[in-house]
Motif scaffolding. Structure first.
Motif, PDB file in Angstrom:
ATOM      1  N   ARG A 274      14.314   0.269  15.603  1.00 33.14           N
ATOM      2  CA  ARG A 274      14.411  -0.326  14.271  1.00 33.14           C
ATOM      3  C   ARG A 274      13.204  -1.195  13.963  1.00 33.14           C
ATOM      4  NH1 ARG A 274      20.222  -2.176  11.919  1.00 33.14           N
ATOM      5  NH2 ARG A 274      19.263  -3.212  10.116  1.00 33.14           N
ATOM      6  N   SER A 275      12.804  -1.190  12.697  1.00 31.97           N
ATOM      7  CA  SER A 275      11.606  -1.912  12.321  1.00 31.97           C
ATOM      8  C   SER A 275      11.670  -2.292  10.850  1.00 31.97           C
ATOM      9  CB  SER A 275      10.406  -0.989  12.563  1.00 31.97           C
ATOM     10  OG  SER A 275       9.301  -1.723  12.946  1.00 31.97           O
ATOM     11  N   GLU A 276      10.993  -3.383  10.501  1.00 33.74           N
ATOM     12  CA  GLU A 276      10.962  -3.804   9.088  1.00 33.74           C
ATOM     13  C   GLU A 276       9.764  -3.140   8.421  1.00 33.74           C
ATOM     14  OE1 GLU A 276      13.147  -5.618   7.365  1.00 33.74           O
ATOM     15  OE2 GLU A 276      14.335  -5.511   9.218  1.00 33.74           O
ATOM     16  N   LEU A 277       9.987  -2.004   7.799  1.00 34.51           N
ATOM     17  CA  LEU A 277       8.872  -1.270   7.214  1.00 34.51           C
ATOM     18  C   LEU A 277       9.025  -1.171   5.711  1.00 34.51           C
ATOM     19  CD1 LEU A 277       8.825   1.615   9.825  1.00 34.51           C
ATOM     20  CD2 LEU A 277       7.144  -0.202   9.648  1.00 34.51           C
ATOM     21  N   MET A 278       7.910  -1.068   5.041  1.00 37.35           N
ATOM     22  CA  MET A 278       7.961  -0.897   3.599  1.00 37.35           C
ATOM     23  C   MET A 278       6.833   0.013   3.137  1.00 37.35           C
ATOM     24  SD  MET A 278       6.345  -4.549   2.461  1.00 37.35           S
ATOM     25  CE  MET A 278       7.921  -5.105   2.022  1.00 37.35           C
ATOM     26  N   LYS A 279       7.005   0.515   1.922  1.00 34.58           N
ATOM     27  CA  LYS A 279       5.983   1.400   1.373  1.00 34.58           C
ATOM     28  C   LYS A 279       5.102   0.610   0.421  1.00 34.58           C
ATOM     29  CE  LYS A 279       5.552   5.420  -1.627  1.00 34.58           C
ATOM     30  NZ  LYS A 279       6.239   6.082  -2.731  1.00 34.58           N
ATOM     31  N   VAL A 280       3.809   0.796   0.538  1.00 34.69           N
ATOM     32  CA  VAL A 280       2.864   0.184  -0.396  1.00 34.69           C
ATOM     33  C   VAL A 280       2.173   1.300  -1.174  1.00 34.69           C
ATOM     34  CG1 VAL A 280       0.795  -1.246  -0.630  1.00 34.69           C
ATOM     35  CG2 VAL A 280       2.483  -1.798   1.128  1.00 34.69           C
ATOM     36  N   ASP A 281       2.151   1.147  -2.491  1.00 35.65           N
ATOM     37  CA  ASP A 281       1.462   2.123  -3.344  1.00 35.65           C
ATOM     38  C   ASP A 281       0.111   1.573  -3.767  1.00 35.65           C
ATOM     39  OD1 ASP A 281       3.511   4.071  -3.485  1.00 35.65           O
ATOM     40  OD2 ASP A 281       4.605   2.788  -4.888  1.00 35.65           O
ATOM     41  N   ILE A 282      -0.817   2.484  -3.967  1.00 31.48           N
ATOM     42  CA  ILE A 282      -2.123   2.100  -4.504  1.00 31.48           C
ATOM     43  C   ILE A 282      -2.232   2.692  -5.911  1.00 31.48           C
ATOM     44  CG2 ILE A 282      -4.632   2.350  -4.234  1.00 31.48           C
ATOM     45  CD1 ILE A 282      -3.431   0.597  -2.064  1.00 31.48           C
ATOM     46  N   LEU A 283      -2.669   1.873  -6.838  1.00 30.56           N
ATOM     47  CA  LEU A 283      -2.795   2.331  -8.224  1.00 30.56           C
ATOM     48  C   LEU A 283      -4.256   2.296  -8.663  1.00 30.56           C
ATOM     49  CD1 LEU A 283      -0.037   0.476  -7.908  1.00 30.56           C
ATOM     50  CD2 LEU A 283       0.201   1.011 -10.322  1.00 30.56           C
ATOM     51  N   LEU A 284      -4.663   3.331  -9.351  1.00 30.52           N
ATOM     52  CA  LEU A 284      -5.990   3.342  -9.973  1.00 30.52           C
ATOM     53  C   LEU A 284      -5.759   3.383 -11.473  1.00 30.52           C
ATOM     54  CD1 LEU A 284      -8.080   5.866  -7.835  1.00 30.52           C
ATOM     55  CD2 LEU A 284      -8.043   3.368  -7.704  1.00 30.52           C
ATOM     56  N   ASN A 285      -6.270   2.394 -12.174  1.00 27.46           N
ATOM     57  CA  ASN A 285      -6.046   2.266 -13.610  1.00 27.46           C
ATOM     58  C   ASN A 285      -4.571   2.434 -13.957  1.00 27.46           C
ATOM     59  OD1 ASN A 285      -8.672   1.699 -14.053  1.00 27.46           O
ATOM     60  ND2 ASN A 285      -9.240   3.723 -14.836  1.00 27.46           N
ATOM     61  N   GLY A 286      -3.735   1.786 -13.183  1.00 24.76           N
ATOM     62  CA  GLY A 286      -2.314   1.764 -13.501  1.00 24.76           C
ATOM     63  C   GLY A 286      -1.516   2.965 -13.046  1.00 24.76           C
ATOM     64  N   GLU A 287      -2.204   3.990 -12.546  1.00 26.84           N
ATOM     65  CA  GLU A 287      -1.486   5.181 -12.088  1.00 26.84           C
ATOM     66  C   GLU A 287      -1.340   5.136 -10.571  1.00 26.84           C
ATOM     67  OE1 GLU A 287      -0.486   7.956 -13.876  1.00 26.84           O
ATOM     68  OE2 GLU A 287      -1.107   7.017 -15.789  1.00 26.84           O
ATOM     69  N   ILE A 288      -0.139   5.371 -10.090  1.00 26.88           N
ATOM     70  CA  ILE A 288       0.048   5.438  -8.641  1.00 26.88           C
ATOM     71  C   ILE A 288      -0.673   6.671  -8.108  1.00 26.88           C
ATOM     72  CG2 ILE A 288       1.716   5.865  -6.795  1.00 26.88           C
ATOM     73  CD1 ILE A 288       3.706   4.178  -8.290  1.00 26.88           C
ATOM     74  N   ILE A 289      -1.505   6.473  -7.093  1.00 25.07           N
ATOM     75  CA  ILE A 289      -2.170   7.604  -6.457  1.00 25.07           C
ATOM     76  C   ILE A 289      -1.340   7.945  -5.231  1.00 25.07           C
ATOM     77  CG2 ILE A 289      -4.327   8.437  -5.450  1.00 25.07           C
ATOM     78  CD1 ILE A 289      -4.359   7.617  -8.501  1.00 25.07           C
TER      79      ILE A 289
END
Lengths: 600, 313
Positions: free
Chosen positions: A480-495
């Protein structure tokens, strides 16, 4: 027949001289003529030569007239030297009765080697200790003998000092193989044929070729055989031995090593570790030790030009003909279009496949950051295996998350204990044990998340221990682990292709690092580019790239039109290395270079 | 620089053998140090009717930094001499974007240039060509190059100043009084043929661009031996490349290119052949089109490579 056969492999760390020794053995026994003799014959692929590592094993048959005056057949089964391929090593060892343990006289034994020796001992192989490079000034033969005796239990007096480079001690090694490695067990009459597949490759003329060790019975050309893992049957088109060139023979007996071609279209049908038997009088049970090798590292591979999708598929199919441990399936990214999610045994394996696609198939590729397979338990109780960050479920649906862990064994001189422990703590490691191998060398064991050792762990380990540390690891399961997803956005759009999974305590630091890195590697565009990192809808990092203001050839007259056009052509070529995402052109390396954060 | 007698010897057979138009433009490029009234008058007699002066700047610091031998007063004196000799048609070259140059420095150069009333001005962005002493000094950090935002500001504000002073902007780096466009340079931008005489001169004839032998001795030897110029081929262009070349050169002019002319000359409607590229560029606000012409927008001038590379075959 059998009493004259010796099947053995060589266990050695990278650079400890395995290939050189193999070459010397071939030279000494006349398997290669002087004309054919070139350094490191066994490592075929260019990539192997360049990286100085052995990826694929290739068996060689040596005919040796021993001091007792009798002729022996020595089958050398080479093994790869990287942790990514430890299953292949285990199957190669399973095809042998003995192993040469080659240790560098000044470097000493390394963690990876030790792991392979234990594997060989578990398979009841006779271990012959060899200390190589005794001609080098830093050689500490006596000290290393002591360590080999203490750690592995090899009697000091039986260890053979050699210099493969100078050709010293080669005959002693051959004699030890003849005298100490037991011959293959005697075949019983009428027993069902069993052959172990320990490697395979694809030949465009003969189809998938397997390297086999006949364990019981006899196999002949023209017979019908069956793969025990999937039940498929084939007619044997050709069998032979490698001496070291392919030499067809009529039959292979129990104890013998050779190759087999049976018009098999796909190497996936001849899985390493599988058992071949005959359709008539088949074996009831396969040989022990077979397992499906599961990829542990995944990444997306996309053609830079979307029109190359079909070409990429063909190239992947061809490569997978040669490498059953590599898997791929089509996937679709909003940012990158159509591509493939590919699974590998490790990062080296990934890098090899990627380079081969580019070199051998001329593909222009974009690779996304590699990831491991996470296990997500949803609030409704179901489990999901997530190998692509984009398939990460919404936070509200997640009950908890597990990630794969490894047990890492790190061998290091005692001066560096502190440095190693600090690194492991930084990488979320849990200390297990530490033991002294000799007065000044220790083995430290840590439980570590696989994802933490994937990227830069080995480089960091090497640099913090001045190159002295060696590493081995095995996957021990999910925790078990405390994991999360991080998104990167370019000009407001999630890549989507840039999203990543990270431990919550590291999310902020990593997000900031990636955003800053992207700011550096994305060139100025016609428009301002805003780069953001977000967890859900919360922005946790932001940078911007100002719009391009100048791209002009100020002076262009008759005399320099040709030269100025060349500049434009260069610019056009540069665009080919960019991926257009929305209105932003992203260099293809951006997707993978975000991994190299911690080195800066 | 050629002696006026050499110029005379060069031009005499051309004037004699070729039926030159009364509007012919014969330009002499010169450094302000190399001309005086006497010389100008002699050159005028020999047939030169337009001068182009490499003034570059009116500030000593900038001239030194550029490695120029002349001083600001040399430029004033030479222009004065041109006026005295009755030469109305002349050009001044100016450079902006010089390290440490401020907008006021540049504006002052422009003002001084305009005060000399040249009918034509070329304003070039400084290009520190790799390997030159200037590029090396920049690499060493001896000077600080301007950032591209400043260069862009100098360009557009400079153009604005020149237009306010009655100059027409007709090519990315060129302005002139009405009717004083450089006829010679237009040949390049209109993708017309030209013949270059002399060592290392470039010619463009048919679909081939060539360059004469670089060594003056070897060039002369070959001309004397065979009557031909020894030249290397720079480019042999197929139809597509010719069209692309003409578009790239033509779009340097603020007037852009004429669709009808391309149909006539190349049998190609640019809108058809480059429909997708043109659409993209319009969207980026880099070019505009109407039924007849395709032009770069004002925004596009300083980003014109973004336009040009897209037309390459």
């Amino acid at each position: 027949m059998q009493e004259k056969i010796r099947n053995f492999s060589i266990i050695a760390h990278i650079d400890h001289g395995k290939s050189t020794l193999a070459d010397r053995l071939m030279q000494f026994t006349g398997a290669l003529t002087e004309r054919e003799m070139r350094d490191q014959y066994l490592d075929k692929m260019d990539l192997e030569r360049e990286k100085g590592i052995t990826i694929k094993l290739q068996p060689v048959r040596l005919n040796y007239k021993a001091r007792d005056g009798r002729d022996y057949i020595l089958n050398l089964i080479d093994t790869p030297g990287h942790v990514d391929f430890s299953y292949e090593v285990s199957r190669s060892l399973a095809a042998c009765e003995g192993a040469l343990l080659v240790v560098d006289a000044s470097q000493g034994i390394e963690a990876q080697t030790l792991a392979n020796v234990y594997m060989a001992m578990d398979l009841n192989l006779e271990i012959i200790g060899v200390i190589n490079k005794i001609d080098l000034p830093g050689a500490e033969v006596q000290k290393i003998k002591e360590v080999m005796e203490n750690v592995i239990g090899l009697p000091e007096e039986e260890i053979i000092p050699i210099s493969a480079k100078l050709g010293q001690g080669i005959e002693e090694v051959l004699e030890a193989i003849v005298q100490r490695v037991p011959p293959p067990p005697l075949a019983e009459k009428g027993e069902p044929m069993q052959a172990l597949i320990f490697d395979s490759y694809f030949d465009s003329y003969r189809g998938a070729i397997s390297y086999i060790r006949v364990v019981a019975g006899e196999i002949k050309k023209g017979e019908m055989i069956k793969m025990m893992a999937n039940g498929k049957s084939y007619e044997v088109a050709e069998i032979g031995v490698l001496s070291p060139h392919m030499t067809p023979v009529e039959s292979l007996q129990a104890g013998e090593v050779g190759y087999l071609a049976a018009g098999i279209k796909n190497v996936a049908d001849i899985k390493v570790g599988d058992t071949i038997t005959k359709t008539i009088n088949p074996a009831l049970k396969p040989l022990p030790g077979y397992k499906e090798v599961k990829p542990v590292v995944f990444c997306g591979i996309y053609p830079l030009d979307n029109n190359d999708f079909e070409r990429l598929r063909e190239a992947l199919e061809k490569l997978s003909l040669n490498d059953a441990s590599f898997v791929f399936e089509p996937e679709n990214s909003v940012a990158l279009g159509f591509g493939f999610r590919c699974g590998f045994l490790g990062l080296l394996h990934l890098e090899i496949i990627r380079e081969r696609l580019e070199r051998e198939y001329g593909m222009n590729l974009l690779t996304t950051a590699p990831s491991v397979v996470f296990k997500v338990v949803l609030t409704n109780g179901t489990e999901m295996m997530v190998q692509n960050p984009n398939l990460w479920p919404a936070t509200a649906k997640i009950d908890h998350v597990l990630e794969p862990y490894v047990k890492a064994s790190i061998m290091v001189p005692e001066d560096f204990i502190g440095a190693v422990m600090q690194l492991c703590q930084e990488k979320r490691g849990d200390f297990i044990t530490m033991e002294y191998l000799s007065t000044d060398r220790v083995i430290i064991k840590y439980r570590l998340p696989l994802v933490e050792i994937l990227y830069d762990f080995f480089d960091a380990l090497k640099s913090r221990t001045r190159g002295y540390a060696s590493l081995d690891y095995e996957i021990i399961g999910y925790f078990r682990s405390e994991l999360m997803k991080v998104d990167i956005l370019l000009n407001g759009e999630i890549i989507d292709a840039l999203s990543f999974i990270v431990h919550s305590e590291k999310s902020y630091h990593r997000a900031r690092g990636i955003v800053a890195k992207l700011r550096k590697i994305i060139p100025r565009q016609m428009y301002e580019v805003v780069i953001q990192a977000a967890v859900g809808s919360r922005i946790i990092a932001r940078e911007s790239i100002k719009a391009m203001r100048k791209d002009v050839i100020a002076k262009c007259y008759g005399g320099d039109i040709t030269r100025k056009k060349k500049l434009l052509e260069k610019q056009k070529e540069g665009k080919k290395k960019m991926k257009q995402i929305g209105n932003v052109e992203v260099p293809r390396d951006a997707f993978i270079s975000v991994l190299e954060l911690d080195n800066e | 620089m050629l002696h006026e007698r050499q110029v005379e010897a060069l031009l005499e057979p051309i004037i004699k053998e070729c039926s030159l138009s009364p509007q012919v433009e014969i330009t002499m490029e010169a450094n302000p140090l190399n001309l005086d009234l006497q010389k100008i008058e002699a050159l005028k007699l020999a047939g030169i009717n337009r001068f182009s002066l490499g003034v570059q700047s009116f500030q000593l610091r900038e001239l030194e930094l550029l490695g120029r031998m002349h001083k600001p007063e040399d430029a004033f004196a030479t222009v004065e001499a041109l006026h005295q000799a009755g030469i109305r048609n002349f050009n001044l070259d100016l450079i902006y974007g010089i390290p440490n140059q401020s907008w006021l420095d540049w504006l002052s150069n422009l003002k001084k240039a305009v005060d000399l009333a040249p009918p034509h001005l070329s304003v070039y962005l400084l290009q520190a060509e790799p390997g030159t002493p200037l590029a090396q000094s920049l690499d060493r950090g001896q000077y600080l190059a301007l950032c591209e935002d400043e260069e862009e500001r100098f360009y557009y504000q400079g153009l604005e100043f020149l237009q306010e002073n009655g100059y027409e902007h007709y090519e990315i780096s060129n302005v002139c009084r009405q009717g004083y466009q450089s006829r010679h340079n237009l040949i390049y931008w209109d993708a017309e043929e030209y013949l270059g005489l002399g060592a290392s001169a470039v010619s463009f004839i048919g679909n081939i661009r060539t360059r004469n032998q670089n060594s003056l001795e070897a060039y002369l030897a070959e001309v004397l031996r065979s009557g031909h110029m020894d030249r290397e081929i720079l480019e042999v262009m197929d139809h597509r490349a010719l069209v692309a070349d003409a578009i790239i050169m033509g779009l340097r002019k603020t007037g852009g290119i004429s669709r009808e002319l391309f149909v006539k000359r190349y049998g190609v409607d640019v809108m058809d052949q480059y429909g997708a590229v043109i659409k993209d560029l319009i969207q980026m606000n880099l070019i505009t089109t109407d039924n007849h012409r395709i032009k770069i927008t004002a925004k596009g001038y300083f980003l014109s490579n973004q336009v040009f590379y897209r037309f390459l075959p």
